[in-house]
Scaffold this motif. Structure first.
Motif, PDB file in Angstrom:
ATOM      1  N   ASN A  89      17.608  -5.630  -8.997  1.00  0.00           N
ATOM      2  CA  ASN A  89      18.392  -4.525  -8.430  1.00  0.00           C
ATOM      3  C   ASN A  89      17.502  -3.834  -7.407  1.00  0.00           C
ATOM      4  O   ASN A  89      16.518  -4.425  -6.951  1.00  0.00           O
ATOM      5  CB  ASN A  89      18.897  -3.565  -9.516  1.00  0.00           C
ATOM      6  N   GLU A  90      17.796  -2.603  -7.051  1.00  0.00           N
ATOM      7  CA  GLU A  90      17.036  -1.934  -5.996  1.00  0.00           C
ATOM      8  C   GLU A  90      15.620  -1.573  -6.422  1.00  0.00           C
ATOM      9  O   GLU A  90      14.767  -1.325  -5.564  1.00  0.00           O
ATOM     10  CB  GLU A  90      17.775  -0.670  -5.550  1.00  0.00           C
ATOM     11  N   THR A  91      15.343  -1.552  -7.690  1.00  0.00           N
ATOM     12  CA  THR A  91      14.023  -1.126  -8.152  1.00  0.00           C
ATOM     13  C   THR A  91      13.276  -2.170  -8.982  1.00  0.00           C
ATOM     14  O   THR A  91      12.051  -2.089  -9.102  1.00  0.00           O
ATOM     15  CB  THR A  91      14.144   0.166  -8.999  1.00  0.00           C
ATOM     16  N   TRP A  92      13.985  -3.150  -9.550  1.00  0.00           N
ATOM     17  CA  TRP A  92      13.338  -4.135 -10.418  1.00  0.00           C
ATOM     18  C   TRP A  92      13.330  -5.516  -9.768  1.00  0.00           C
ATOM     19  O   TRP A  92      14.262  -5.876  -9.045  1.00  0.00           O
ATOM     20  CB  TRP A  92      14.063  -4.237 -11.767  1.00  0.00           C
ATOM     21  N   ARG A  93      12.275  -6.274 -10.052  1.00  0.00           N
ATOM     22  CA  ARG A  93      12.188  -7.651  -9.573  1.00  0.00           C
ATOM     23  C   ARG A  93      11.439  -8.490 -10.604  1.00  0.00           C
ATOM     24  O   ARG A  93      10.699  -7.964 -11.452  1.00  0.00           O
ATOM     25  CB  ARG A  93      11.474  -7.735  -8.225  1.00  0.00           C
ATOM     26  N   PRO A 140      11.745   4.630  -5.654  1.00  0.00           N
ATOM     27  CA  PRO A 140      11.912   4.960  -4.229  1.00  0.00           C
ATOM     28  C   PRO A 140      10.808   5.887  -3.727  1.00  0.00           C
ATOM     29  O   PRO A 140      10.127   6.562  -4.505  1.00  0.00           O
ATOM     30  CB  PRO A 140      13.288   5.661  -4.200  1.00  0.00           C
ATOM     31  N   ASP A 141      10.649   5.895  -2.397  1.00  0.00           N
ATOM     32  CA  ASP A 141       9.703   6.799  -1.719  1.00  0.00           C
ATOM     33  C   ASP A 141       8.272   6.624  -2.206  1.00  0.00           C
ATOM     34  O   ASP A 141       7.521   7.601  -2.369  1.00  0.00           O
ATOM     35  CB  ASP A 141      10.143   8.259  -1.913  1.00  0.00           C
ATOM     36  N   ASP A 142       7.896   5.374  -2.435  1.00  0.00           N
ATOM     37  CA  ASP A 142       6.515   5.061  -2.820  1.00  0.00           C
ATOM     38  C   ASP A 142       6.084   5.813  -4.084  1.00  0.00           C
ATOM     39  O   ASP A 142       4.947   6.266  -4.197  1.00  0.00           O
ATOM     40  CB  ASP A 142       5.550   5.368  -1.666  1.00  0.00           C
ATOM     41  N   GLY A 143       7.011   5.910  -5.027  1.00  0.00           N
ATOM     42  CA  GLY A 143       6.716   6.615  -6.275  1.00  0.00           C
ATOM     43  C   GLY A 143       6.061   5.707  -7.297  1.00  0.00           C
ATOM     44  O   GLY A 143       5.191   4.895  -6.971  1.00  0.00           O
ATOM     45  N   LEU A 144       6.497   5.823  -8.537  1.00  0.00           N
ATOM     46  CA  LEU A 144       5.922   5.063  -9.641  1.00  0.00           C
ATOM     47  C   LEU A 144       6.074   3.560  -9.432  1.00  0.00           C
ATOM     48  O   LEU A 144       7.119   3.085  -9.002  1.00  0.00           O
ATOM     49  CB  LEU A 144       6.620   5.473 -10.939  1.00  0.00           C
ATOM     50  N   HIS A 182       0.479  -2.794 -16.053  1.00  0.00           N
ATOM     51  CA  HIS A 182      -0.185  -2.046 -14.979  1.00  0.00           C
ATOM     52  C   HIS A 182       0.732  -0.915 -14.546  1.00  0.00           C
ATOM     53  O   HIS A 182       1.813  -1.140 -14.015  1.00  0.00           O
ATOM     54  CB  HIS A 182      -0.499  -2.972 -13.794  1.00  0.00           C
ATOM     55  N   LEU A 183       0.281   0.314 -14.770  1.00  0.00           N
ATOM     56  CA  LEU A 183       1.003   1.513 -14.358  1.00  0.00           C
ATOM     57  C   LEU A 183       0.276   2.113 -13.158  1.00  0.00           C
ATOM     58  O   LEU A 183      -0.924   2.407 -13.224  1.00  0.00           O
ATOM     59  CB  LEU A 183       1.039   2.515 -15.517  1.00  0.00           C
ATOM     60  N   ASP A 184       0.991   2.268 -12.046  1.00  0.00           N
ATOM     61  CA  ASP A 184       0.440   2.773 -10.786  1.00  0.00           C
ATOM     62  C   ASP A 184       1.299   3.963 -10.361  1.00  0.00           C
ATOM     63  O   ASP A 184       2.453   3.795  -9.977  1.00  0.00           O
ATOM     64  CB  ASP A 184       0.482   1.647  -9.746  1.00  0.00           C
ATOM     65  N   MET A 185       0.742   5.174 -10.436  1.00  0.00           N
ATOM     66  CA  MET A 185       1.562   6.380 -10.257  1.00  0.00           C
ATOM     67  C   MET A 185       0.945   7.338  -9.246  1.00  0.00           C
ATOM     68  O   MET A 185      -0.289   7.447  -9.156  1.00  0.00           O
ATOM     69  CB  MET A 185       1.728   7.089 -11.606  1.00  0.00           C
ATOM     70  N   PRO A 186       1.775   8.011  -8.453  1.00  0.00           N
ATOM     71  CA  PRO A 186       1.249   9.033  -7.552  1.00  0.00           C
ATOM     72  C   PRO A 186       0.752  10.241  -8.337  1.00  0.00           C
ATOM     73  O   PRO A 186       1.347  10.621  -9.348  1.00  0.00           O
ATOM     74  CB  PRO A 186       2.462   9.388  -6.674  1.00  0.00           C
ATOM     75  N   VAL A 187      -0.342  10.830  -7.872  1.00  0.00           N
ATOM     76  CA  VAL A 187      -0.902  12.008  -8.541  1.00  0.00           C
ATOM     77  C   VAL A 187      -0.740  13.232  -7.635  1.00  0.00           C
ATOM     78  O   VAL A 187       0.147  14.044  -7.829  1.00  0.00           O
ATOM     79  CB  VAL A 187      -2.377  11.781  -8.929  1.00  0.00           C
TER      80      VAL A 187
END
Length: 400
Positions: A89-93, A140-144, A182-187
């Motif tokens: 979908n728009e967020t999962w691959r 979206p918007d380069d988030g999580l 692997h969790l990659d999150m904006p701070v």
């Protein structure tokens, strides 16, 4: 050429290589198709996307051993990787990739799917396996960002000879992987936090780990990596990162035959910068990295000739000039790792290293690269000389 190491496991021969490759690819495709049918309606119906890369060439090396004996070897070595990816979908691959290492000097061909690599350096020559098979989420918007499954994790100092002291899967023509999350999150302020939890099999790791790291203890099943990274440019600075690696009960500080096990904990910091050079488009890129291991094995275990604990310091410095002529790049990498630094795929424990690397990007997706390198032992027993390894390669890389 990397000879088979003493920790190689017995190889399965029940299925022919071609059949087993087909099963791996088909199994990945079926898993992705099932996930797609179970997920919400995709944003588009593009179906499976195919990509890959090939890297291969001539590799040669010579060694002067501690007793002065000289030896040499050479081979034509290659790596081939074929990836299949589908948006759910728009967020999962979902993405999976088959990777194989090959050499003119290999003994056989083996196709497998293990949670551990057959050697401490990763897959051996003649091995074919999956080095990716994961579900990925991108807000979206380069988030999580989030991945779960088998993936590639890499953090390296940028440059023509890009290298890392800790987590840098599959450099050069290597095949390594990370099984886990692997969790990659904006701070804040351009900083992103990384949390990587990696599963470690009792038979060994899928990452590069040097002896006496050992994962036979039941409490060493998970390795934790924590990182804070910022790639938002500030003046000439283009990258800053701090990280910590924790491997519980994984260090056999008194040797693999002794029951003593300690936590192996390292801290690492890196920084990189970039400057333009004139009006021709050339640029100068430089970076540095330093790491320290809190707990290290005994000198007697590492064979350095000392009578205490091995050192835990590692560092590297890189400098590169891109486009000194159109599409021609050159770089220098200098580094060293004490005998107690055991997790770098690019710098061996108890070695100093100097290398020069040249790259010619003669087509948009195809490049030629050449490297010369010398690695010299830092510590050695009295009455012996420092081991010295010199190697070179000329290889071609192509993406498709």
């Amino acid at each position: 050429m990397s000879p088979r190491t003493s920790d190689c496991r017995p190889r399965k021969k029940a299925l022919g290589p071609a059949i087993r490759v087909a099963l791996l690819v088909a199994g990945s495709a079926l898993a992705g198709s099932f996930a797609a049918s179970a997920a919400p309606a995709p944003a588009d119906d593009a179906g499976w996307q195919f990509s890959g890369d090939f890297r291969g060439g001539y590799f040669a090396s010579e060694r002067t051993a501690r007793d002065g004996t000289e030896s040499d070897e050479d081979a034509f070595n290659a790596r081939l990787r074929l990836a299949f990816e589908r948006s759910l979908n728009e967020t999962w691959r979902f993405r999976t990739r088959v990777a194989g290492r090959f050499s003119s000097e290999q003994d056989d061909l083996d196709v497998y799917l293990h949670s551990y690599a057959p050697t401490r350096g990763g897959a051996d020559f003649g091995d074919i396996t999956l080095d990716e098979a994961y579900f990925g989420y991108q807000a979206p918007d380069d988030g999580l960002r989030f991945k779960v499954g088998r993936m590639q994790t890499a953090f390296a100092v940028p440059g023509v000879a890009s290298k890392g002291l800790d987590r840098n899967d599959s450099p050069n023509i290597g095949v390594n992987w990370t099984d886990g999350v692997h969790l990659d999150m904006p701070v804040a302020g351009g900083w992103r936090g990384h949390v990587i939890a990696q599963y470690q099999d009792a038979k060994g790791s899928s990452s590069v780990t040097a002896a006496p790291l050992d994962f036979s203890d039941s409490s060493s099943r998970a390795t934790l990596f924590l990182g804070m990274e910022n790639k938002q440019r500030v003046g000439a600075i283009t990258q800053r990162m701090l990280s910590l690696t924790w491997m519980p009960d994984s260090l056999a500080d008194r040797g693999l035959g002794d029951p003593s096990r300690q936590d192996y904990v390292t801290v690492d910091a890196r920084i990189a910068a970039e400057w333009p050079m004139g009006a021709t488009g050339a640029k100068f890129v430089t970076g540095a990295e330093v790491g320290y291991a809190m707990e290290t094995p005994l000198d007697a275990v590492s064979g350095t000739g000392g009578n205490g604990d091995t050192g835990g310091l590692a560092w590297q410095v890189q400098a590169s000039v891109y486009d000194f002529a159109p599409r021609h790049n050159i770089g220098l990498a200098i580094g060293r790792a004490d005998a107690g630094w055991l997790i770098s795929p690019d710098y061996r424990p108890n070695d100093s290293s100097v290398e020069v690397r040249y790259q010619w990007q003669f087509l948009p997706k195809t490049s030629m690269e050449a490297r010369v390198r010398e690695r010299r032992e830092l510590e050695h027993p009295a009455g012996t000389r420092a081991r010295v390894d010199r190697d070179l390669y000329v290889r071609v890389s192509h993406k498709f």
